[in-house]
Enzyme design. Sequence first.
Site: not given
Length: 275
Positions: A45, A92, A94, A189
């Site tokens: 993004d 994600d 990380d 979520d």
Amino acid sequence: RRQLARIPKIAVLIPTYNEGSEILIPTISAAVGLEPAHETWVLDDGERDEVRELATELGARYLARPTHEHAKAGNLNHALKRIDAEIVAVLDADHVASRDFLTATIGYFGDSRVALVQTPQDFYNVASFEHGGGDAMGEPFHEQTLFYRLIQPGKNRWNAAFWCGTNALVRVEALREVGGAATDTITEDIHTTIRLHRRGWKTVYHNEVLARGLAADDAAQYQLQRNRWGTGAMQVLRIENPLWVPGLRLAQRLGYAATLLGWFDSWRTLGLLVL
């Protein structure tokens, strides 16, 4: 766990916005190296040329969108329209997956009504703000150990385990049936899982750490993260309250209530401090 008649088409999705290459390199590299055969997509993004080059160099595919509404949920929904997959694994930026992340979880989709398989979140920066002393279940203790290793397995007993954003696999058919990742709240979520459960889909919690990421490193990051989770919980209670909406079993309603209403513990804590 039922047996798969065949290996479905799998895509590993890594949404990112402003994470640097030092964070993305291990995440993308680990995702590309997973088995069985799959595609790895970096959903950027931030529309960064250097991330496009990094993804290509590491063997992943790159996707950016022209507009950036609805943050991570919008990013995922944009990808679902362009990626040919039956199962998407979401990590994600990380979170670094272990080698058996897919092989340990994909078998659950042998049950055609399973929409989601969630695994624990665990962390490798064990000196973070939310880590404490001592050991829990043989691992460095952190605040979320209780939730991910004990509470979520309990919810799983009642088909009430929910998507926690990362370290999860989701059936694309189920996501499309509920209109994609929910964009009405900032906690897409858990909100999406409510919609899945309302339509009779099953969820599975696989209680084995298969990926590790970065915990909130300092008090400011911790406060920002918890404020987002708490705000999202209030939005869910207002927009699609699992206590009242049709389609959920009693045990599922109680499971969601235990999580969403837990944010009101702050009033109890305030009262204790005042006393």
